[in-house]
Design an enzyme around this catalytic site. Structure first.
Site, PDB file in Angstrom:
ATOM      1  N   LEU A   1       0.863  -1.180   0.000  1.00 28.15           N
ATOM      2  CA  LEU A   1       0.000   0.000   0.000  1.00 28.15           C
ATOM      3  C   LEU A   1       0.897   1.227   0.000  1.00 28.15           C
ATOM      4  O   LEU A   1       1.918   1.266   0.692  1.00 28.15           O
ATOM      5  CB  LEU A   1      -0.902   0.016   1.240  1.00 28.15           C
ATOM      6  CG  LEU A   1      -2.242  -0.721   1.159  1.00 28.15           C
ATOM      7  CD1 LEU A   1      -2.946  -0.665   2.514  1.00 28.15           C
ATOM      8  CD2 LEU A   1      -3.153  -0.149   0.080  1.00 28.15           C
ATOM      9  N   ASP A   2       0.514   2.237  -0.785  1.00 31.98           N
ATOM     10  CA  ASP A   2       1.313   3.464  -0.842  1.00 31.98           C
ATOM     11  C   ASP A   2       1.370   4.135   0.525  1.00 31.98           C
ATOM     12  O   ASP A   2       0.505   3.919   1.386  1.00 31.98           O
ATOM     13  CB  ASP A   2       0.726   4.434  -1.866  1.00 31.98           C
ATOM     14  CG  ASP A   2       0.726   3.846  -3.266  1.00 31.98           C
ATOM     15  OD1 ASP A   2       1.626   3.032  -3.544  1.00 31.98           O
ATOM     16  OD2 ASP A   2      -0.169   4.191  -4.053  1.00 31.98           O
ATOM     17  N   ILE A   3       2.360   4.986   0.717  1.00 37.26           N
ATOM     18  CA  ILE A   3       2.533   5.667   1.997  1.00 37.26           C
ATOM     19  C   ILE A   3       1.334   6.550   2.327  1.00 37.26           C
ATOM     20  O   ILE A   3       0.995   6.739   3.497  1.00 37.26           O
ATOM     21  CB  ILE A   3       3.840   6.494   1.982  1.00 37.26           C
ATOM     22  CG1 ILE A   3       4.153   7.033   3.369  1.00 37.26           C
ATOM     23  CG2 ILE A   3       3.774   7.607   0.949  1.00 37.26           C
ATOM     24  CD1 ILE A   3       5.493   7.700   3.473  1.00 37.26           C
TER      25      ILE A   3
END
Length: 378
Positions: free
Chosen positions: A243-245
């Protein structure tokens, strides 16, 4: 006064008188004495130079259309005779090739071969690698299967196989020792509700990895699994997907290679569901985004988009509410949903993963985690 006598060296006899050959100065070493040409020889050399100049002019007129020189018949015949002669044993192997070979046109470059997809080597008799078959049958990951084979925990048709790289026929029966099953059962899978600001894998750009949240204090109080927390559960624990930051939602960590292969393997078809809050760039102040976005935009997101020159798999896209899209994917390209939205004029202002396969995020609070139950399957 006494008369002084003139003292002089005795006269050297003439060579002809003494019968001796005249003495010559020794020539300089490495330089042959030059012989003066007679008038006839000079005239003959001048005519030879003129003949060579005329020959070169005629040769230039016979240049090929592509700029390469053509060989005169008499010279070509001379080269052919030279090629037919047996090579002298004293001649160096690095001798320059004949002129005809030097001036031969270069062959056209061959076209680059088409990329061949890497495949598991198969024997001509149909046998394949044992660890590959175990992975395909869901018994273990390939790395895990190799470990079991080394420890003698794998049997093929009742016989122990302990040689790495062993190959068997696809119809043969594979059984696994109970010790391997017990060792596999001790491997855990953890579900985390990742907050914004944490990266999925290794720490980067000063941001902590999400694995630092897997502490006893952050375990969800409603986790009913009987597994007792141990620091050994953090060993060889890896994220199965990312998952992206700046994204939140369900993030899976596992020690089980079968789970990782099921979620992120090349042939994985597990669905991942997201809720995506968006703005329509043409009308960023719109209160009801679903009312101003044309239906053609949503239809284009469902199919027809490509990223990095590669067509995307079909996606399920629909409106969850006035501001959120519900997007279901079967692949996980880097920042895929955000890039898809950019291509159709939408801006993502919030993204949350709410399901992976049959496992929903549910009521798991943000920043907390729980173990995957034995009865749960992705």
């Amino acid at each position: 006064m006494t008369e002084r006598k003139k003292i002089g060296l005795p006269a050297r006899p003439h060579p002809d008188e003494a019968g001796e050959a005249p003495r010559r100065h020794a020539p300089v070493r490495g330089v042959a004495p030059r012989k003066r040409m007679t008038a006839a020889e000079a005239e003959e050399a001048r005519q030879a130079r003129q003949a060579r100049a005329a020959e070169q002019a005629q040769h230039a007129e016979r240049a090929a259309p592509d700029g390469r020189w053509t060989e005169r018949p008499e010279r070509q015949a001379r080269h052919e005779r030279h090629e037919r002669r047996e090579p002298d044993r004293r001649t160096s192997e690095r001798q320059r090739p004949p002129v005809a070979e030097q001036r031969a046109p270069r062959p056209a470059p061959r076209p680059a071969p088409a990329p061949v997809e890497a495949r598991e080597p198969v024997d001509h008799d149909g046998r394949v690698r044992l660890s590959k078959l175990m992975s395909e049958r869901g018994l273990a990951s390939r790395r895990e299967a190799d470990t079991w084979i080394e420890q003698g925990w794998v049997r093929v048709d009742g016989e122990v196989v302990s040689e790495l790289g062993a190959r068997i026929y696809p119809h043969q029966q594979i059984t696994v020792d109970r010790a391997a099953r017990e060792e596999q059962a001790q491997r855990v899978t953890i579900l985390l509700h990742k907050p914004i600001g944490y990266v999925s894998g290794q720490a980067e750009d000063g941001h902590d990895p999400a694995v630092v949240l897997l502490t006893p204090e952050n375990r969800w109080k409603e986790d009913k699994t009987p597994i007792r927390y141990s620091r050994a559960h953090l060993r060889k624990l890896a994220p199965a997907g990312r998952l992206d930051i700046d994204s939140t939602g369900l993030l899976v960590f596992t020690q089980d290679g079968r789970v990782a292969r099921e979620l992120i393997g090349e042939d994985s078809d597990i669905e991942k569901e997201y809720l995506v809050r968006v703005q329509w760039l043409a009308e960023p102040e719109a209160e009801n985004v679903s009312a101003v976005v044309p239906e053609e935009v949503i239809e284009q997101m469902r199919h027809g988009l490509e990223l990095d020159g590669r067509q995307l798999k079909p996606a399920k896209v629909s409106w969850q509410n006035e501001h959120q899209l519900r997007v279901v994917l079967k692949e996980g390209r880097k920042r895929q949903i955000r890039r898809m939205c950019e291509l159709v004029g939408l801006k993502v202002v919030g993204l949350k993963r709410v399901r992976m396969g049959r496992i929903p995020l549910g009521r798991l609070p943000m920043g907390q985690w729980r173990y995957l139950r034995p009865d749960e399957r992705f």
